[in-house]
Design a protein around this motif. Structure first.
Motif, PDB file in Angstrom:
ATOM      1  N   GLU A 172      28.203  39.672  32.956  1.00 50.92           N
ATOM      2  CA  GLU A 172      28.486  38.366  33.812  1.00 50.92           C
ATOM      3  C   GLU A 172      28.735  37.164  32.894  1.00 50.92           C
ATOM      4  O   GLU A 172      29.420  36.431  33.172  1.00 50.92           O
ATOM      5  N   VAL A 192      31.517  38.141  38.754  1.00 51.48           N
ATOM      6  CA  VAL A 192      31.543  39.686  38.707  1.00 51.48           C
ATOM      7  C   VAL A 192      32.932  40.020  38.012  1.00 51.48           C
ATOM      8  O   VAL A 192      33.706  39.150  37.771  1.00 51.48           O
ATOM      9  N   ASN A 193      33.153  41.402  37.783  1.00 47.18           N
ATOM     10  CA  ASN A 193      34.286  41.978  37.121  1.00 47.18           C
ATOM     11  C   ASN A 193      35.459  41.605  38.088  1.00 47.18           C
ATOM     12  O   ASN A 193      36.645  41.118  37.457  1.00 47.18           O
ATOM     13  N   HIS A 233      33.483  48.970  33.088  1.00 45.94           N
ATOM     14  CA  HIS A 233      34.193  47.413  33.213  1.00 45.94           C
ATOM     15  C   HIS A 233      35.461  47.517  32.952  1.00 45.94           C
ATOM     16  O   HIS A 233      36.233  46.869  33.448  1.00 45.94           O
ATOM     17  N   HIS A 240      19.450  48.925  45.039  1.00 45.50           N
ATOM     18  CA  HIS A 240      20.735  48.788  44.760  1.00 45.50           C
ATOM     19  C   HIS A 240      21.331  50.187  44.475  1.00 45.50           C
ATOM     20  O   HIS A 240      20.383  50.966  43.815  1.00 45.50           O
ATOM     21  N   PRO A 241      22.407  50.660  44.748  1.00 45.40           N
ATOM     22  CA  PRO A 241      22.850  52.021  44.425  1.00 45.40           C
ATOM     23  C   PRO A 241      22.891  52.292  43.210  1.00 45.40           C
ATOM     24  O   PRO A 241      22.737  53.489  42.778  1.00 45.40           O
ATOM     25  N   ARG A 242      23.112  51.445  41.990  1.00 49.03           N
ATOM     26  CA  ARG A 242      22.843  51.624  40.887  1.00 49.03           C
ATOM     27  C   ARG A 242      21.760  52.265  40.337  1.00 49.03           C
ATOM     28  O   ARG A 242      21.529  53.065  39.488  1.00 49.03           O
ATOM     29  N   SER A 296      34.131  51.879  42.255  1.00 46.30           N
ATOM     30  CA  SER A 296      33.418  51.705  41.007  1.00 46.30           C
ATOM     31  C   SER A 296      34.128  52.185  39.868  1.00 46.30           C
ATOM     32  O   SER A 296      34.993  52.988  39.930  1.00 46.30           O
ATOM     33  N   GLN A 355      35.245  46.147  45.205  1.00 52.91           N
ATOM     34  CA  GLN A 355      34.433  46.427  43.838  1.00 52.91           C
ATOM     35  C   GLN A 355      33.020  47.110  44.619  1.00 52.91           C
ATOM     36  O   GLN A 355      32.618  48.191  44.113  1.00 52.91           O
ATOM     37  N   HIS A 356      32.587  46.375  45.606  1.00 48.41           N
ATOM     38  CA  HIS A 356      31.511  46.808  46.493  1.00 48.41           C
ATOM     39  C   HIS A 356      32.001  47.308  47.544  1.00 48.41           C
ATOM     40  O   HIS A 356      33.015  46.922  48.368  1.00 48.41           O
ATOM     41  N   TYR A 357      31.571  48.367  48.297  1.00 48.77           N
ATOM     42  CA  TYR A 357      32.355  49.130  49.507  1.00 48.77           C
ATOM     43  C   TYR A 357      31.131  49.813  50.287  1.00 48.77           C
ATOM     44  O   TYR A 357      30.124  49.784  50.010  1.00 48.77           O
ATOM     45  N   MET A 367      26.849  47.793  51.475  1.00 47.60           N
ATOM     46  CA  MET A 367      27.090  46.742  50.435  1.00 47.60           C
ATOM     47  C   MET A 367      28.202  45.889  50.702  1.00 47.60           C
ATOM     48  O   MET A 367      28.571  45.164  49.894  1.00 47.60           O
ATOM     49  N   HIS A 419      18.597  45.165  39.375  1.00 49.29           N
ATOM     50  CA  HIS A 419      19.991  46.060  39.055  1.00 49.29           C
ATOM     51  C   HIS A 419      20.612  45.616  37.962  1.00 49.29           C
ATOM     52  O   HIS A 419      21.483  46.502  37.488  1.00 49.29           O
TER      53      HIS A 419
HETATM   54  C1  UD1 Z   1      27.901  43.983  40.544  1.00 50.26           C
HETATM   55  C2  UD1 Z   1      28.117  42.595  39.240  1.00 50.26           C
HETATM   56  C3  UD1 Z   1      26.750  41.741  39.213  1.00 50.26           C
HETATM   57  C4  UD1 Z   1      26.219  41.526  40.384  1.00 50.26           C
HETATM   58  C5  UD1 Z   1      26.115  42.824  41.364  1.00 50.26           C
HETATM   59  C6  UD1 Z   1      25.486  42.176  42.821  1.00 50.26           C
HETATM   60  C7  UD1 Z   1      29.905  43.177  37.562  1.00 50.26           C
HETATM   61  C8  UD1 Z   1      29.712  43.172  35.963  1.00 50.26           C
HETATM   62  N1  UD1 Z   1      28.551  43.370  38.108  1.00 50.26           N
HETATM   63  O1  UD1 Z   1      26.796  44.650  39.729  1.00 50.26           O
HETATM   64  O2  UD1 Z   1      27.045  40.752  38.332  1.00 50.26           O
HETATM   65  O3  UD1 Z   1      25.172  40.873  40.104  1.00 50.26           O
HETATM   66  O4  UD1 Z   1      27.281  43.275  41.523  1.00 50.26           O
HETATM   67  O5  UD1 Z   1      25.272  43.350  43.782  1.00 50.26           O
HETATM   68  O6  UD1 Z   1      30.633  42.812  38.352  1.00 50.26           O
HETATM   69  N2  UD1 Z   1      27.872  51.144  43.743  1.00 50.26           N
HETATM   70  C9  UD1 Z   1      27.715  51.910  44.974  1.00 50.26           C
HETATM   71  N3  UD1 Z   1      28.279  51.266  46.145  1.00 50.26           N
HETATM   72  C10 UD1 Z   1      28.779  49.916  46.139  1.00 50.26           C
HETATM   73  C11 UD1 Z   1      28.948  49.394  44.714  1.00 50.26           C
HETATM   74  C12 UD1 Z   1      28.315  49.960  43.602  1.00 50.26           C
HETATM   75  O7  UD1 Z   1      27.102  53.101  45.055  1.00 50.26           O
HETATM   76  O8  UD1 Z   1      29.554  49.622  47.142  1.00 50.26           O
HETATM   77  C13 UD1 Z   1      27.263  52.102  42.538  1.00 50.26           C
HETATM   78  C14 UD1 Z   1      28.199  52.786  41.950  1.00 50.26           C
HETATM   79  O9  UD1 Z   1      27.539  53.937  41.358  1.00 50.26           O
HETATM   80  C15 UD1 Z   1      28.368  51.848  40.693  1.00 50.26           C
HETATM   81  C16 UD1 Z   1      27.205  51.068  40.530  1.00 50.26           C
HETATM   82  O10 UD1 Z   1      26.538  51.019  41.875  1.00 50.26           O
HETATM   83  O11 UD1 Z   1      28.874  52.555  39.699  1.00 50.26           O
HETATM   84  C17 UD1 Z   1      27.210  49.641  39.859  1.00 50.26           C
HETATM   85  O12 UD1 Z   1      28.286  49.023  40.637  1.00 50.26           O
HETATM   86  P1  UD1 Z   1      29.251  47.740  40.222  1.00 50.26           P
HETATM   87  O13 UD1 Z   1      29.987  47.069  40.993  1.00 50.26           O
HETATM   88  O14 UD1 Z   1      29.995  48.356  38.862  1.00 50.26           O
HETATM   89  O15 UD1 Z   1      28.140  46.975  39.437  1.00 50.26           O
HETATM   90  P2  UD1 Z   1      26.758  46.241  40.164  1.00 50.26           P
HETATM   91  O16 UD1 Z   1      25.534  46.751  39.435  1.00 50.26           O
HETATM   92  O17 UD1 Z   1      27.011  46.374  41.595  1.00 50.26           O
END
Ligand code: UD1
Length: 383
Positions: free
Chosen positions: A130, A97-98, A68, A237-239, A65, A38-40, A44, A205
């Motif tokens: 969450e 998290v998801n 949901h 955060h990347p988001r 990514s 999920q994170h990569y 991250m 974030h």
């Molecule tokens: C997720 C968790 C949140 C947690 C957070 C910690 C869910 C629903 N949300 O939110 O509860 O507090 O992680 O950081 O599981 N992205 C990157 N690189 C990455 C990961 C994400 O660029 O390694 C970007 C992508 O555009 C992605 C966006 O961040 O679409 C959101 O990532 P996502 O894992 O969906 O949710 P978080 O906002 O990170």
């Protein structure tokens, strides 16, 4: 006892380190670590594994990514065959998290016992993704390990049998205490040019705070105002990155937002430990500031971690710009007195969890191997 632990996002990595280390102390346990992806990437993911001494994951599902639904579904689709072949006694998930929900749901459908670490936290705000993950994961867990006593009440209200619930403390506190010698020697404050300068730290974030440009703009207005009084370090955060391009200011420029890429665990904890104030919408950071005795203002209307308010340095102040500015300036003038950490946030949570898992071992063994078989293919709808 074969325990498959599933992690996916940054806060999961922090929590799994102490658990894997503790599992490895017991020859009867075979720990298998699955990273959903999920994170990569380095910032991250990899960096957390290296800094927290987490062994490389045995499997990476590379889910990445997505929406949901897609993210949760991909975790399930890719984890199922792995669980069928690994035949674990237990699937252990952490946090909310998801990946947590996807893994728990996959396991329970295969008849595998599910263990949830950090169960029972409730914001009572079902608009938070969450919160949905927490409620659903708890509903299908066989063992629920809670970090604060109030979580037991939440779970019992939802019909969870009291015998499944164990108050063990907080593995996040285990990680923070175990890594103390290393984050204490981090040079991040010097590298940011902030040695000798009071500063604040910010993380944002949550979709509710950053996805709507109007809400995010109001928050940034408040933060810029606070930045006139104290520089604010903002690991982004990347988001949020694309929404912030124009906000960056040079390091050490003295005032305003100092935007930086996401930091590793050791640098980030070091930074918080020396901050005058932390502003955040994260769950884990409310806990870490409580452990560190650093004032924390939570930019949300609710917290699922009330013990950080009753036994810690956290205050939940909402997202109104005017309130944020006045609360921040007030906190800088009148910092709250650090108090003792909440009960059982003492570095022993992982040990307690593993002891309970070992004691539960016989019950898990009773599971019939056939229950691991995939469901037979159905022909035709409504079959
Ligand atoms: C997720 C968790 C949140 C947690 C957070 C910690 C869910 C629903 N949300 O939110 O509860 O507090 O992680 O950081 O599981 N992205 C990157 N690189 C990455 C990961 C994400 O660029 O390694 C970007 C992508 O555009 C992605 C966006 O961040 O679409 C959101 O990532 P996502 O894992 O969906 O949710 P978080 O906002 O990170």
């Amino acid at each position: 006892m074969r325990i498959v632990s599933v992690v996916g996002a940054r806060p999961n990595f922090v929590k799994i380190g102490p658990l894997i280390r503790e599992m490895r102390q017991h020859a009867v346990i075979t720990p298998v670590l699955v990273h959903t992806g999920q994170h990569y990437g380095e910032a991250m993911s990899q960096q957390f594994f290296a800094e927290l001494d987490i062994p490389a994951a045995d499997h990476n599902l590379e889910v990445g990514s997505g929406s949901h639904a897609i993210q949760t579904a991909e975790v399930m689709r890719r984890l199922e065959p792995l669980l069928i072949s690994a035949r674990p006694d237990v699937v252990l998930v952490v946090g909310d998290v998801n990946s947590t929900l996807g893994a728990a749901l996959t396991a329970v459908k295969l008849g595998i016992s599910v263990v949830h670490v950090e169960a029972g936290l409730r914001s009572f705000d079902r608009a938070m993704p969450e919160e949905i993950n927490r409620v659903l994961t708890d509903a299908i867990s066989d063992l629920l390990f809670i970090t604060e006593v109030g979580a037991r009440r939440n779970l019992i209200r939802e019909g969870i049998a009291p015998r499944k619930i164990h108050f063990v403390g907080n593995v996040m506190a285990d990680a923070l205490l175990a890594s103390r010698p290393r984050w204490r020697t981090s040079s991040i404050v010097d590298r940011l040019g902030l040695a000798g300068t009071p500063f604040a730290v910010l993380t944002l974030h949550r979709p509710a705070n950053v996805d709507d440009p109007r809400v995010f703009g109001d928050l940034l207005g408040a933060l810029r105002e606070i930045g006139r009084h104290i520089p604010i370090v903002f690991p982004v955060h990347p988001r949020v990155t694309s929404r912030l391009a124009s906000e960056a200011t040079a390091p050490g420029s003295g005032r305003g937002l100092i935007c930086r890429p996401p930091l590793g665990y050791l640098d980030f904890v070091a930074l918080m430990s020396r901050a005058r104030l932390v502003l955040t919408d994260s769950g884990g950071i409310q806990e870490e500031t409580t452990m560190l005795g650093v004032p924390c203002l939570t930019l949300r209307d609710t917290t699922e971690r009330p013990v950080t308010v009753t036994h810690g340095t956290n205050r939940v102040i909402g997202t109104c710009a005017k309130t944020i500015v006045s609360e921040a300036l007030h906190t800088l003038e009148h910092p709250p007195r650090p108090v003792a950490p909440p009960p059982l946030w003492d570095g022993g949570a992982a040990r307690r969890i593993v002891q309970i898992l070992l004691a539960e071992r016989l019950a898990r063994r009773a599971r019939a191997p056939e229950s691991m078989a995939p469901a037979p293919a159905l022909s035709g709808s409504g079959a």
